[in-house]
Design an enzyme around this catalytic site. Structure first.
Site, PDB file in Angstrom:
ATOM      1  N   LYS A 170      -8.977 -10.484  -8.676  1.00  9.90           N
ATOM      2  CA  LYS A 170      -7.725 -10.503  -9.435  1.00  9.90           C
ATOM      3  C   LYS A 170      -6.620 -10.839  -8.447  1.00  9.90           C
ATOM      4  O   LYS A 170      -6.128  -9.988  -7.721  1.00  9.90           O
ATOM      5  CB  LYS A 170      -7.422  -9.160 -10.102  1.00  9.90           C
ATOM      6  CG  LYS A 170      -6.297  -9.297 -11.125  1.00  9.90           C
ATOM      7  CD  LYS A 170      -5.415  -8.096 -11.268  1.00  9.90           C
ATOM      8  CE  LYS A 170      -4.377  -7.961 -10.207  1.00  9.90           C
ATOM      9  NZ  LYS A 170      -3.366  -9.031 -10.116  1.00  9.90           N
ATOM     10  N   ASP A 202      -2.158  -8.669 -14.177  1.00  9.40           N
ATOM     11  CA  ASP A 202      -1.195  -7.832 -13.472  1.00  9.40           C
ATOM     12  C   ASP A 202      -1.806  -6.449 -13.243  1.00  9.40           C
ATOM     13  O   ASP A 202      -3.029  -6.303 -13.178  1.00  9.40           O
ATOM     14  CB  ASP A 202       0.104  -7.773 -14.277  1.00  9.40           C
ATOM     15  CG  ASP A 202      -0.162  -7.291 -15.703  1.00  9.40           C
ATOM     16  OD1 ASP A 202      -1.342  -6.990 -16.022  1.00  9.40           O
ATOM     17  OD2 ASP A 202       0.793  -7.212 -16.495  1.00  9.40           O
ATOM     18  N   GLU A 244      -5.762  -2.615   2.565  1.00  7.13           N
ATOM     19  CA  GLU A 244      -4.867  -3.256   3.537  1.00  7.13           C
ATOM     20  C   GLU A 244      -3.464  -3.129   2.978  1.00  7.13           C
ATOM     21  O   GLU A 244      -3.107  -3.816   2.016  1.00  7.13           O
ATOM     22  CB  GLU A 244      -5.248  -4.733   3.708  1.00  7.13           C
ATOM     23  CG  GLU A 244      -6.630  -4.956   4.286  1.00  7.13           C
ATOM     24  CD  GLU A 244      -6.723  -4.617   5.766  1.00  7.13           C
ATOM     25  OE1 GLU A 244      -5.696  -4.627   6.461  1.00  7.13           O
ATOM     26  OE2 GLU A 244      -7.841  -4.326   6.219  1.00  7.13           O
ATOM     27  N   CYS A 278       2.984  -8.443   6.137  1.00  8.97           N
ATOM     28  CA  CYS A 278       2.658  -7.016   6.298  1.00  8.97           C
ATOM     29  C   CYS A 278       2.742  -6.575   7.750  1.00  8.97           C
ATOM     30  O   CYS A 278       3.177  -5.477   8.045  1.00  8.97           O
ATOM     31  CB  CYS A 278       1.276  -6.736   5.748  1.00  8.97           C
ATOM     32  SG  CYS A 278       0.022  -7.802   6.470  1.00  8.97           S
ATOM     33  N   GLU A 377       9.260  -0.029   4.633  1.00 13.46           N
ATOM     34  CA  GLU A 377       8.967  -1.458   4.708  1.00 13.46           C
ATOM     35  C   GLU A 377      10.006  -2.204   3.866  1.00 13.46           C
ATOM     36  O   GLU A 377      10.211  -1.886   2.696  1.00 13.46           O
ATOM     37  CB  GLU A 377       7.565  -1.709   4.151  1.00 13.46           C
ATOM     38  CG  GLU A 377       7.138  -3.147   4.254  1.00 13.46           C
ATOM     39  CD  GLU A 377       5.742  -3.400   3.686  1.00 13.46           C
ATOM     40  OE1 GLU A 377       5.495  -3.018   2.526  1.00 13.46           O
ATOM     41  OE2 GLU A 377       4.918  -3.984   4.393  1.00 13.46           O
TER      42      GLU A 377
END
Ligand code: NAD
Length: 475
Positions: A170, A202, A244, A278, A377
């Protein structure tokens, strides 16, 4: 407008018939680019059934035959590379030149490097009276984000397929071009039906996939907030997970290090893909004595990175993915302004192109360790500079967030750099600008995730060891 309205299930394209869709826009012009049609739980059922059915034959054909398929997929993706680099550039805003190299060429090379592991990886290991065989986990649900779409798909699918797993992917609903290319590549390579299935969707579709009883493993890349939910759902059925997630990576500049190189490399890392990376180095930790010089060097380095049209060969910083992403990043900048940090570059009132989801590359100095900017972040072009008085404090600052994905150390000598690198809780640490190694394990400590991608570490994620004890003559 492009209509991304096909799943790829059991080797065939099929129409997405749910009626739900998201519209995506060209990051640099804000013009509508296309619509991504979202699937349903029923589509997930079909895709998982196809993956389950394909599993025994895919395992039986053996590692070398699977490796040949990986090479064929790499060739097919490479043949579509130019158009894909352009499409990803439009979707996420990365300058086209970089998009070709990083968004396409690097993942194509990774498909081949993973295939080559077939020649060196030890799938059967003798240990005393045990023969340990590394067997495929089974049906894998792969859920990927939008920022490096083909790269993240590759990091999961290439090792999963080599291991002998079948996959339901996905991809992110916000960057559909890479998975559209993958469908064509599977057809071109002649991949057996059901080995790779792609379901557009989604969070709702992702949820159906993660909770499906016939999925044995969930390999997820995305935000820590969503990763937590996904891991908790997967734990209900004790599925294997690989996560991750996000990061807030730091560069520690030790006394005597080459400050100028450290600043240039940090600025380049932080602003690559407009900060939508990331593992971006988003905190620069320098000694208090070095701060005034560092301030000057940072301002120079930022000024040397032209922002503008991603199609222009001189552009280093493009726009962000979307209006929503821009709003999120601007809210961090507004907070930093309110906190009164020393603005070195950019800011809310910096001039940006009139159209496109641009945010000016922004740097704040003297940022406090407790602030939002030092801990969360941002996923945009914002760098925080923090100061330390003693090296122990620098290490504590670097380790002071809940994340632990990447880090960098700059030192007068390699040995001193490695000592500090070994004190950092991060999955990847570069000393004095050492280059990226695609075969090294990539992944995080703490809230940056669970598990590793890359090289043999990435392959092992998709393998279960089975030990068979055999009677020996000495028994
Ligand atoms: P996201 O978490 O919003 O979405 C990631 C994927 O999860 C998408 O495919 C999305 O549709 C899906 N999803 C969303 N909600 C879900 C749910 N409830 N159940 C199942 N699936 C769901 O992340 P994003 O905005 O696409 O990507 C940016 C994030 O990804 C950043 O935090 C970045 O640091 C992280 N990231 C990490 C790495 C890494 O290797 N550590 C690499 C790239 C990006």
């Amino acid at each position: 407008m492009i209509q991304w309205n096909e799943h790829f299930i059991n080797g065939a394209r099929c129409q997405v018939g749910n009626g739900r869709m998201v519209r995506i826009h060209d990051a640099a012009t804000e013009a509508p680019l296309g619509e991504v049609h979202l699937g349903s739980a029923g589509d997930v059922d079909d895709a998982v059934a196809a993956a389950r059915q394909a599993l025994p034959a895919w395992q039986r054909i053996g590692t070398q035959a699977r490796a040949s398929m990986l090479y064929a997929l790499a060739d097919a993706l490479e043949s579509m590379g130019q158009a894909l680099a352009r499409d990803i550039s439009r979707e996420v805003g990365m300058p086209l030149k970089l998009s070709q190299r990083i968004q396409v060429d690097a993942p194509v090379a990774a498909w081949r490097a993973t295939a080559a592991l077939a020649d060196t990886f030890t799938f059967v290991r003798e240990m005393g009276n045990s023969r340990v065989t590394m067997v495929p986990v089974g049906v894998v649900a792969a859920i990927t984000p939008w920022n490096y779409p083909l790269h993240q798909i590759t990091g999961k699918l290439a090792p999963a397929l080599l291991a002998g797993c079948t996959v339901v992917l996905k991809p992110s609903e916000l960057a559909p071009a890479a998975s559209a290319c993958l469908m064509a590549a599977c057809e071109q390579a002649g991949l057996p039906p059901g080995v790779v299935n792609i379901v557009q969707g989604d969070a709702e579709v992702g949820h159906s996939l993660v909770t499906h009883p016939d999925v044995q493993m969930v390999s997820f890349t995305g935000s820590t907030a969503v990763g937590r939910k996904v891991a908790a759902l997967a734990a209900g059925e004790m599925k294997r997970v690989s996560m991750e997630l996000g990061g807030k990576s730091a560069a520690v500049v030790l006394p005597g290090a080459d400050l100028s190189r450290a600043v240039k490399a940090t600025v380049a890392s932080c602003f690559l893909n407009s900060g939508q990376t990331c593992s971006a180095i988003t905190r620069l930790i320098v000694s208090r004595e070095d701060y005034p010089k560092c301030r000057e060097l940072v301002a120079e380095a930022v000024a040397a990175m032209p922002m503008g049209d991603p199609a222009d060969a001189s552009t280093r910083i493009g726009p962000l993915l979307s209006a929503l992403q821009r709003e999120r990043v601007l809210s961090h900048i507004a907070d930093a302004e309110q906190a009164g940090f020393d603005r070195i570059a950019g800011g809310l009132d910096a001039v940006v192109p009139a159209r496109g989801y641009f945010v000016a590359p922004t740097v704040y100095g003297n940022v406090s360790a407790e602030s939002r900017l030092a801990n969360e972040e941002v996923f945009g072009p914002v760098l925080a500079v923090l100061c330390y008085d003693a090296v122990e404090e620098a290490i504590a600052l670097a380790n002071g967030t809940r994340y632990g994905l990447a880090a960098a150390v700059w030192a007068a000598d390699e040995f001193g750099g490695e000592v500090v690198a070994n004190a950092l809780r991060a999955g990847q640490v570069d000393v004095n600008g050492a280059r990226f190694n695609a075969a090294a394990p990539f992944g995080g400590f703490g809230m940056s995730g669970v598990g590793r991608e890359g090289g043999i570490y990435g392959l092992e994620e998709f393998l279960e060891p089975r030990a068979v004890q055999l009677p020996r003559s000495s028994d």
